[in-house]
Design an enzyme around this catalytic site. Sequence first.
Site: not given
Ligand code: ADP
Ligand code: ADP
Length: 220
Positions: A128, A161, A89, A14, A172
Amino acid sequence: MYNLIFMGPPGAGKGTQSQLISEKFSIPQISTGDILRANVRDKTELGQEAKGYMDSGALVPDELVVSMVAGRLTEADCSKGCILDGFPRNVSQAGALEDTLAELNKSIDIVVGIEVEDAEVVRRLSGRRVCRECGATYHTSFNKPSNADTCDKCSGELYQRDDDKEETIEARLKVYRDETLPLVEYYKGKKLFKGVAGVGSVDDITGAIVSAIEECCDNT
Ligand code: ADP
Ligand code: ADP
Ligand code: ZN
């Protein structure tokens, strides 16, 4: 004007994709995770309340996140649209978002669901690395920075992270299945949902997302 939501399990891409689409369409990326982490780093009141939830992989309470997003959506740079990355979410956040957008005379154009299986999620999250300065995302094998510890874009320091450790990843994924996945049906019911396969090259996935947006959103 495009108001977009990017959904998907943690690690689906994302953040990676919304950064690219944000540049392509010149609309801001609003990542609730990034905003919350900045609050934790700066030890704000919100950050102190949110930290425990984030560390355990749970969702931060709705009222905190909803008011944070509502405030952000009134900022001037959202006038031409925005990408919501990681929000809503759960169904309650989705309802609150609709109310906020309606007050601003806006609505969601498309919800892009980036689809990736659990095993791939674990591989992606465990490798990551994120830039402390600009939030750019890398992967130790799939998307390597030129230097292991520095951001290619801004030379900021890269870090792992706390919640990208294996035990928190499982928590998660469960939260995603239990609380966020119901939104797929919710947005399908509103004819807003478009699933995109999240495996393959980053560029191919961006292409598929751009096509989905252009097909769905008639902005004439
Ligand atoms: P990822 O993309 O890896 O799922 P995020 O960076 O979006 O992680 O979110 C990290 C953490 O921040 C989540 O595990 C949650 O604790 C919090 N968080 C992010 N967005 C939301 C949301 N819309 N509602 C509640 N908690 C959130
Ligand atoms: P999210 O915001 O959904 O949690 P991220 O964009 O942070 O996801 O991506 C999660 C991890 O996967 C990062 O380390 C990123 O560099 C890697 N990644 C993202 N897109 C791809 C892909 N198409 N193939 C392999 N790895 C990817
Ligand atoms: Zn950077």
